[in-house]
Design an enzyme around this catalytic site. Structure first.
Site, PDB file in Angstrom:
ATOM      1  N   ARG A  56       0.824  -1.213   0.000  1.00 49.59           N
ATOM      2  CA  ARG A  56       0.000   0.000   0.000  1.00 49.59           C
ATOM      3  C   ARG A  56       0.861   1.268   0.000  1.00 49.59           C
ATOM      4  O   ARG A  56       0.441   2.315  -0.484  1.00 49.59           O
ATOM      5  CB  ARG A  56      -0.976   0.014   1.186  1.00 49.59           C
ATOM      6  CG  ARG A  56      -1.801   1.301   1.280  1.00 49.59           C
ATOM      7  CD  ARG A  56      -3.123   1.122   2.001  1.00 49.59           C
ATOM      8  NE  ARG A  56      -2.958   0.435   3.276  1.00 49.59           N
ATOM      9  CZ  ARG A  56      -2.464   0.990   4.388  1.00 49.59           C
ATOM     10  NH1 ARG A  56      -2.100   2.251   4.405  1.00 49.59           N
ATOM     11  NH2 ARG A  56      -2.348   0.279   5.486  1.00 49.59           N
ATOM     12  N   TYR A 109     -13.240  17.873 -15.653  1.00 52.46           N
ATOM     13  CA  TYR A 109     -13.721  16.498 -15.596  1.00 52.46           C
ATOM     14  C   TYR A 109     -14.751  16.409 -14.451  1.00 52.46           C
ATOM     15  O   TYR A 109     -14.530  16.979 -13.378  1.00 52.46           O
ATOM     16  CB  TYR A 109     -12.528  15.570 -15.336  1.00 52.46           C
ATOM     17  CG  TYR A 109     -12.909  14.128 -15.278  1.00 52.46           C
ATOM     18  CD1 TYR A 109     -13.200  13.428 -16.439  1.00 52.46           C
ATOM     19  CD2 TYR A 109     -13.007  13.463 -14.062  1.00 52.46           C
ATOM     20  CE1 TYR A 109     -13.567  12.099 -16.393  1.00 52.46           C
ATOM     21  CE2 TYR A 109     -13.378  12.123 -14.012  1.00 52.46           C
ATOM     22  CZ  TYR A 109     -13.658  11.455 -15.182  1.00 52.46           C
ATOM     23  OH  TYR A 109     -14.037  10.146 -15.134  1.00 52.46           O
ATOM     24  N   ASP A 181      -3.953  18.805 -14.902  1.00 52.30           N
ATOM     25  CA  ASP A 181      -4.382  17.469 -15.321  1.00 52.30           C
ATOM     26  C   ASP A 181      -3.986  17.322 -16.795  1.00 52.30           C
ATOM     27  O   ASP A 181      -4.536  17.993 -17.665  1.00 52.30           O
ATOM     28  CB  ASP A 181      -5.902  17.354 -15.124  1.00 52.30           C
ATOM     29  CG  ASP A 181      -6.460  15.996 -15.536  1.00 52.30           C
ATOM     30  OD1 ASP A 181      -5.837  15.308 -16.364  1.00 52.30           O
ATOM     31  OD2 ASP A 181      -7.551  15.632 -15.044  1.00 52.30           O
ATOM     32  N   LYS A 206      -6.471   6.341 -19.336  1.00 52.11           N
ATOM     33  CA  LYS A 206      -6.743   6.817 -20.697  1.00 52.11           C
ATOM     34  C   LYS A 206      -5.533   6.552 -21.599  1.00 52.11           C
ATOM     35  O   LYS A 206      -5.166   5.417 -21.787  1.00 52.11           O
ATOM     36  CB  LYS A 206      -7.138   8.300 -20.640  1.00 52.11           C
ATOM     37  CG  LYS A 206      -8.142   8.635 -19.502  1.00 52.11           C
ATOM     38  CD  LYS A 206      -9.513   8.043 -19.721  1.00 52.11           C
ATOM     39  CE  LYS A 206     -10.420   8.154 -18.502  1.00 52.11           C
ATOM     40  NZ  LYS A 206     -10.587   9.463 -17.924  1.00 52.11           N
TER      41      LYS A 206
HETATM   42  C1  LIG Z   1     -10.889   9.987 -16.668  1.00 52.34           C
HETATM   43  C2  LIG Z   1     -10.379  11.313 -16.223  1.00 52.34           C
HETATM   44  C3  LIG Z   1     -10.142  11.578 -14.865  1.00 52.34           C
HETATM   45  C4  LIG Z   1     -10.441  10.576 -13.773  1.00 52.34           C
HETATM   46  O1  LIG Z   1      -9.634   9.443 -13.877  1.00 52.34           O
HETATM   47  P1  LIG Z   1     -10.079   7.982 -13.353  1.00 52.34           P
HETATM   48  O2  LIG Z   1      -8.914   7.140 -13.731  1.00 52.34           O
HETATM   49  O3  LIG Z   1     -11.339   7.626 -14.050  1.00 52.34           O
HETATM   50  O4  LIG Z   1     -10.282   8.111 -11.882  1.00 52.34           O
HETATM   51  C5  LIG Z   1      -9.629  12.821 -14.530  1.00 52.34           C
HETATM   52  N1  LIG Z   1      -9.381  13.756 -15.465  1.00 52.34           N
HETATM   53  C6  LIG Z   1      -9.617  13.548 -16.770  1.00 52.34           C
HETATM   54  C7  LIG Z   1      -9.332  14.636 -17.755  1.00 52.34           C
HETATM   55  C8  LIG Z   1     -10.133  12.317 -17.203  1.00 52.34           C
HETATM   56  O5  LIG Z   1     -10.374  12.112 -18.501  1.00 52.34           O
END
Ligand SMILES: *Cc1c(COP(=O)(O)O)cnc(C)c1O
Length: 396
Positions: A56, A109, A181, A206
């Site tokens: 963890r 998001y 992000d 992604k």
């Molecule tokens: C999918 C996404 C998130 C969240 O990520 P998870 O892996 O689903 O928790 C945050 N920011 C963006 C731009 C995303 O496309």
């Protein structure tokens, strides 16, 4: 600066050998690690390098992924998380205290918006959602309580672009940290740390993993003391740990990030041009089009416009957008993005469900906007699929 280029680093990393000279890294599928003596446990717990005790907090497969992504983002280190939201919530909680304010771009998001607007206020953390494409608005939004500026660029799902270097310059003038992000661009196209951001967060679910089979998150920074605190006080304490198997899948996906993005982007450019030239399409939102607002920011901070685009049909009815999506055959109707498989979605009823038409307008999201994540299928097949869906609409 590492003298190797992106695609080479994505495969070789720092060229440390794997255990037993394995060409591919093993998956350390172990919850804990044993020691020869109690004194050795004590030493491992006090060290920051190689002292694996409990998964963890730290694990060799996760450590390899963290080293690799730090190299690719131009950071000194990284922390992996069980999901993108694990990374985002831990990073924001680590930088904010009761009485502080976060400035964020108004379109985020969905779960990130939920965190900032619904969860953090319960802990005494206020927010200002502003338009970060308007730097004058940013400059006039600071007071002593502001501690973080947070945004995505390109923005989901309208693809607006925010000038990372300028936002960082203004925020740092006020002693405020910048968190970006970088999910939509990926480090292959954009490296926010090199432009002045303090922390980069990712949903590795992604483009970084790229195969739609492992949820995960990453945070990358230059400050190793900060990353140590983020790891042990937040990721480890909140329990938002990535599984070793997901870290291994993500490392595997990461090797082909460059070649995937370049192919997807080449197809996205063609699809954007096709849509822009169709009389059935009113507006295309894609940073690769010369007509797109902020095209100059692409030139300044991105190596390319990416693989996600949005558009609005000339017939602006929601029902027509729905029909168009239903007529496509190769594009999977799904909320995620960045996979080898092309995805299509309708933000108003899917990723941004629950927002009124008024709310969507405030967020600069057209109520009939269609978002596409272009995958790795044959470019001509994708184009034929779009043309087929447009032709089917015409026949109705
Ligand atoms: C999918 C996404 C998130 C969240 O990520 P998870 O892996 O689903 O928790 C945050 N920011 C963006 C731009 C995303 O496309």
């Amino acid at each position: 600066m590492n003298e190797l280029n992106f695609d080479t680093l994505a495969i070789h990393g720092d060229r440390t050998k794997n255990p037993l000279n394995a060409v591919q890294p093993p998956i350390f599928q172990s919850a804990s690690y044993e020691f020869d003596s109690v004194a050795d446990v004590d030493a491992a717990m006090g060290s920051s390098e190689g002292g694996f005790v409990y998964t963890r907090g730290d694990n060799p497969t996760l450590a390899l992924l963290e080293k690799r992504i730090a190299l690719l983002e131009g950071g000194a280190g990284a922390v992996s998380f069980g999901s993108g939201m694990g990374a985002i919530s831990s990073v924001l909680m680590s930088l904010l205290r009761s009485g502080d304010t976060i400035i964020a771009h108004k379109t985020l998001y969905g779960s990130s918006a939920n965190l900032i607007e619904k969860v953090l206020p319960d802990y005494g953390i206020q927010y200002k959602m502003i338009d970060l494409t308007d730097l004058a608005q940013l400059a006039s939004s600071f007071d002593d309580s502001v501690k973080v500026v947070y945004f995505e660029t390109p923005v989901n799902p309208n693809l607006k672009l925010i000038d990372i270097a300028e936002v960082a310059r203004i925020a740092h003038h006020h002693g405020v940290k910048v968190v970006t992000d970088n999910t939509f661009a990926s480090p292959h196209l954009q490296q926010p740390l090199t432009l002045g951001a303090d922390v980069v967060v990712h949903s590795s679910t992604k483009f970084i993993n790229g195969h739609g089979d492992a949820v995960g998150g990453l945070a990358i920074a230059q400050d190793l003391n900060y990353l140590n605190e983020l790891r042990f006080n937040y990721m480890c304490t909140f329990g938002s740990v990535m599984s070793p198997f997901n870290a291994w899948l993500t490392l595997r996906g990461l090797k082909t990030l460059g070649v995937r993005i370049r192919q997807m982007q080449a197809s996205a450019l063609k699809i954007a041009a096709l849509l822009e030239n169709s009389e059935q399409v009113a507006t295309v939102y894609y940073p690769g089009l010369a007509s797109f607002a902020g095209h100059d920011i692409v030139q300044a901070q991105m190596a390319g416009p990416g693989a996600i685009l949005s558009f609005v049909l000339t017939d602006p009815k929601l029902e027509t957008a729905q029909k168009f999506i239903d007529h496509t055959k190769l594009f999977k109707i799904a909320v995620s993005l960045g996979d080898c498989d092309s995805h299509i979605e309708l933000p108003a009823t899917m990723t941004h469900k629950g927002h009124s038409a008024d709310d969507l307008e405030k967020l600069d999201i057209h109520p009939s906007l269609i978002r596409i994540s272009v995958g790795l299928e044959d470019e001509q097949d994708l184009i034929k699929d779009i043309e087929g869906a447009l032709a089917a609409l015409k026949r109705e």
